[in-house]
Design a protein around this motif. Structure first.
Motif, PDB file in Angstrom:
ATOM      1  N   ALA A  25      -8.547  -1.801 -51.046  1.00  0.00           N
ATOM      2  CA  ALA A  25      -8.857  -2.336 -49.717  1.00  0.00           C
ATOM      3  C   ALA A  25     -10.281  -2.861 -49.659  1.00  0.00           C
ATOM      4  CB  ALA A  25      -8.642  -1.246 -48.658  1.00  0.00           C
ATOM      5  N   GLU A  26     -11.225  -2.151 -50.274  1.00  0.00           N
ATOM      6  CA  GLU A  26     -12.623  -2.584 -50.280  1.00  0.00           C
ATOM      7  C   GLU A  26     -12.798  -3.858 -51.098  1.00  0.00           C
ATOM      8  OE1 GLU A  26     -15.158   1.534 -49.682  1.00  0.00           O
ATOM      9  OE2 GLU A  26     -14.476   1.030 -51.682  1.00  0.00           O
ATOM     10  N   LYS A  27     -12.093  -3.955 -52.203  1.00  0.00           N
ATOM     11  CA  LYS A  27     -12.198  -5.143 -53.043  1.00  0.00           C
ATOM     12  C   LYS A  27     -11.673  -6.391 -52.327  1.00  0.00           C
ATOM     13  CE  LYS A  27     -12.076  -3.072 -57.660  1.00  0.00           C
ATOM     14  NZ  LYS A  27     -11.306  -2.956 -58.933  1.00  0.00           N
ATOM     15  N   THR A  28     -10.603  -6.220 -51.560  1.00  0.00           N
ATOM     16  CA  THR A  28      -9.997  -7.355 -50.862  1.00  0.00           C
ATOM     17  C   THR A  28     -10.527  -7.517 -49.437  1.00  0.00           C
ATOM     18  OG1 THR A  28      -8.149  -5.914 -50.258  1.00  0.00           O
ATOM     19  CG2 THR A  28      -7.883  -7.268 -52.232  1.00  0.00           C
ATOM     20  N   ARG A  29     -11.452  -6.614 -49.037  1.00  0.00           N
ATOM     21  CA  ARG A  29     -12.066  -6.650 -47.706  1.00  0.00           C
ATOM     22  C   ARG A  29     -11.006  -6.667 -46.606  1.00  0.00           C
ATOM     23  NH1 ARG A  29     -16.368  -4.335 -48.000  1.00  0.00           N
ATOM     24  NH2 ARG A  29     -16.844  -5.142 -45.906  1.00  0.00           N
ATOM     25  N   MET A  30     -10.178  -5.636 -46.577  1.00  0.00           N
ATOM     26  CA  MET A  30      -9.138  -5.486 -45.556  1.00  0.00           C
ATOM     27  C   MET A  30      -9.576  -4.378 -44.601  1.00  0.00           C
ATOM     28  SD  MET A  30      -5.784  -5.814 -48.023  1.00  0.00           S
ATOM     29  CE  MET A  30      -4.623  -5.878 -46.657  1.00  0.00           C
ATOM     30  N   PRO A  31     -10.151  -4.729 -43.446  1.00  0.00           N
ATOM     31  CA  PRO A  31     -10.760  -3.736 -42.543  1.00  0.00           C
ATOM     32  C   PRO A  31      -9.830  -2.614 -42.105  1.00  0.00           C
ATOM     33  CG  PRO A  31     -11.281  -5.962 -41.829  1.00  0.00           C
ATOM     34  CD  PRO A  31     -10.276  -6.094 -42.919  1.00  0.00           C
ATOM     35  N   GLU A  32      -8.584  -2.956 -41.770  1.00  0.00           N
ATOM     36  CA  GLU A  32      -7.673  -1.929 -41.267  1.00  0.00           C
ATOM     37  C   GLU A  32      -7.371  -0.889 -42.341  1.00  0.00           C
ATOM     38  OE1 GLU A  32      -4.210  -3.702 -39.588  1.00  0.00           O
ATOM     39  OE2 GLU A  32      -5.309  -4.716 -37.976  1.00  0.00           O
ATOM     40  N   LEU A  33      -7.135  -1.353 -43.565  1.00  0.00           N
ATOM     41  CA  LEU A  33      -6.854  -0.412 -44.652  1.00  0.00           C
ATOM     42  C   LEU A  33      -8.108   0.363 -45.051  1.00  0.00           C
ATOM     43  CD1 LEU A  33      -4.422  -2.403 -46.985  1.00  0.00           C
ATOM     44  CD2 LEU A  33      -3.895  -0.569 -45.371  1.00  0.00           C
ATOM     45  N   MET A  34      -9.262  -0.284 -44.943  1.00  0.00           N
ATOM     46  CA  MET A  34     -10.516   0.414 -45.229  1.00  0.00           C
ATOM     47  C   MET A  34     -10.737   1.541 -44.220  1.00  0.00           C
ATOM     48  SD  MET A  34     -12.885  -2.908 -46.125  1.00  0.00           S
ATOM     49  CE  MET A  34     -14.454  -2.013 -46.086  1.00  0.00           C
ATOM     50  N   MET A  35     -10.505   1.250 -42.929  1.00  0.00           N
ATOM     51  CA  MET A  35     -10.673   2.265 -41.896  1.00  0.00           C
ATOM     52  C   MET A  35      -9.703   3.421 -42.122  1.00  0.00           C
ATOM     53  SD  MET A  35     -10.399   1.816 -37.770  1.00  0.00           S
ATOM     54  CE  MET A  35     -11.304   0.285 -37.872  1.00  0.00           C
ATOM     55  N   GLU A  36      -8.474   3.076 -42.495  1.00  0.00           N
ATOM     56  CA  GLU A  36      -7.481   4.112 -42.772  1.00  0.00           C
ATOM     57  C   GLU A  36      -7.927   4.978 -43.949  1.00  0.00           C
ATOM     58  OE1 GLU A  36      -3.019   4.134 -44.585  1.00  0.00           O
ATOM     59  OE2 GLU A  36      -3.372   2.776 -42.897  1.00  0.00           O
ATOM     60  N   GLY A  37      -8.430   4.332 -44.993  1.00  0.00           N
ATOM     61  CA  GLY A  37      -8.892   5.082 -46.163  1.00  0.00           C
ATOM     62  C   GLY A  37     -10.070   5.979 -45.848  1.00  0.00           C
ATOM     63  N   TYR A  38     -11.036   5.459 -45.099  1.00  0.00           N
ATOM     64  CA  TYR A  38     -12.200   6.273 -44.726  1.00  0.00           C
ATOM     65  C   TYR A  38     -11.774   7.452 -43.853  1.00  0.00           C
ATOM     66  CZ  TYR A  38     -15.048   2.314 -46.327  1.00  0.00           C
ATOM     67  OH  TYR A  38     -15.641   1.328 -47.079  1.00  0.00           O
ATOM     68  N   GLY A  39     -10.835   7.197 -42.911  1.00  0.00           N
ATOM     69  CA  GLY A  39     -10.387   8.259 -42.022  1.00  0.00           C
ATOM     70  C   GLY A  39      -9.663   9.371 -42.770  1.00  0.00           C
ATOM     71  N   ASN A  40      -8.794   8.982 -43.710  1.00  0.00           N
ATOM     72  CA  ASN A  40      -8.063   9.983 -44.478  1.00  0.00           C
ATOM     73  C   ASN A  40      -9.000  10.825 -45.343  1.00  0.00           C
ATOM     74  OD1 ASN A  40      -5.423   9.549 -43.594  1.00  0.00           O
ATOM     75  ND2 ASN A  40      -5.114   7.846 -44.994  1.00  0.00           N
ATOM     76  N   LEU A  41      -9.946  10.164 -45.998  1.00  0.00           N
ATOM     77  CA  LEU A  41     -10.875  10.905 -46.860  1.00  0.00           C
ATOM     78  C   LEU A  41     -11.868  11.718 -46.031  1.00  0.00           C
ATOM     79  CD1 LEU A  41     -11.301   8.181 -49.587  1.00  0.00           C
ATOM     80  CD2 LEU A  41     -10.391  10.471 -49.940  1.00  0.00           C
ATOM     81  N   GLN A  42     -12.171  11.245 -44.833  1.00  0.00           N
ATOM     82  CA  GLN A  42     -12.986  12.031 -43.900  1.00  0.00           C
ATOM     83  C   GLN A  42     -12.275  13.346 -43.585  1.00  0.00           C
ATOM     84  OE1 GLN A  42     -13.629  10.045 -40.142  1.00  0.00           O
ATOM     85  NE2 GLN A  42     -13.813  11.959 -39.033  1.00  0.00           N
ATOM     86  N   MET A  43     -10.973  13.265 -43.307  1.00  0.00           N
ATOM     87  CA  MET A  43     -10.223  14.468 -42.963  1.00  0.00           C
ATOM     88  C   MET A  43     -10.086  15.399 -44.168  1.00  0.00           C
ATOM     89  SD  MET A  43      -6.366  14.871 -41.396  1.00  0.00           S
ATOM     90  CE  MET A  43      -5.556  14.294 -42.898  1.00  0.00           C
TER      91      MET A  43
END
Length: 230
Positions: A25-43
């Motif tokens: 997601a970070e490589k392709t700059r996809m904000p929604e998937l990036m937010m999802e990834g950050y949220g999951n790893l935050q939890m």
């Protein structure tokens, strides 16, 4: 696939899968998937007590949210923050995030998130000893999932209601609901969180009703249902 790893409590594969998806997601700059990834790893890092990692992913998620002002993304992050907070017994912060997420999900008609938030809030209330309020939330959750194709959600709803009724002294009703939960066919049968919770609650209910042999047999049934790794 991440949901399978989560409910099966395979934390190594869960973390690997999340990091791999976030990297793409970070490589392709996809904000929604990036937010999802950050949220999951935050939890996940918050639940694991890795506070430094948790703060990093929380900050990254908030930064993406500020740039995009995405309401579904805000709900997603509030749910995960609420879960972390109630596992730390930080009840006010948990309620603030989960109740706020519920209001937003209801406003935009996000039924899936609403159901997850209700279940999480019900769990938080149960852990606070607020069993009647938790029961109301689980009843609401069950009514909503009963109208959808979510056997796993229905099984959680039956268990949640039964466990709270057990705490309120309504043992007979509790046994019926928890047994119904166990007998609900699920696509993801390897939900170790649910299985441990409902088999444990049912054994306690049997003991409280004087049914010692069924309580012991239920322990053995859980061992057969979810055998430990060698």
């Amino acid at each position: 696939i991440e949901h399978i790893y989560y409910y099966a409590q395979n934390t190594t594969m869960l973390a690997w899968s999340m990091l791999r998806r976030l990297n793409l997601a970070e490589k392709t700059r996809m904000p929604e998937l990036m937010m999802e990834g950050y949220g999951n790893l935050q939890m996940i890092s918050g639940l694991a007590g890795l506070d430094g990692v948790y703060q990093i992913y929380k900050k990254l998620g908030q930064e993406i949210l500020l740039k995009n002002n995405n309401i579904p993304g805000r709900i997603f992050l509030m749910l995960r923050e609420g879960v972390v907070r109630f596992t730390r017994c930080e009840w006010e912060q948990a309620d603030e995030n989960l109740e706020g997420g519920l209001r937003l999900a209801e406003q935009i008609g996000d039924i899936r998130s609403y159901i997850e938030l209700v279940a999480s809030h019900a769990t938080s209330l149960h852990l606070q000893g607020r069993f009647e309020k938790s029961l109301e939330h689980w009843q609401e959750q069950y009514q909503k999932v009963s109208r959808s194709d979510s056997p796993q959600g229905q099984a959680w709803g039956l268990y949640g209601q039964g466990h709270n009724l057990l705490m309120l002294g309504q043992t007979r009703e509790a046994i019926q609901l928890i047994e119904d939960s166990i007998n609900t066919p699920m696509k993801n049968a390897d939900d170790k969180i649910l299985n441990t919770s409902r088999f444990g609650a049912l054994s306690l209910a049997y003991l409280r009703s004087g049914q010692n042999e069924p309580a012991l047999e239920n322990v053995f049934a859980h061992q057969r249902h979810a055998p430990a790794k060698p």
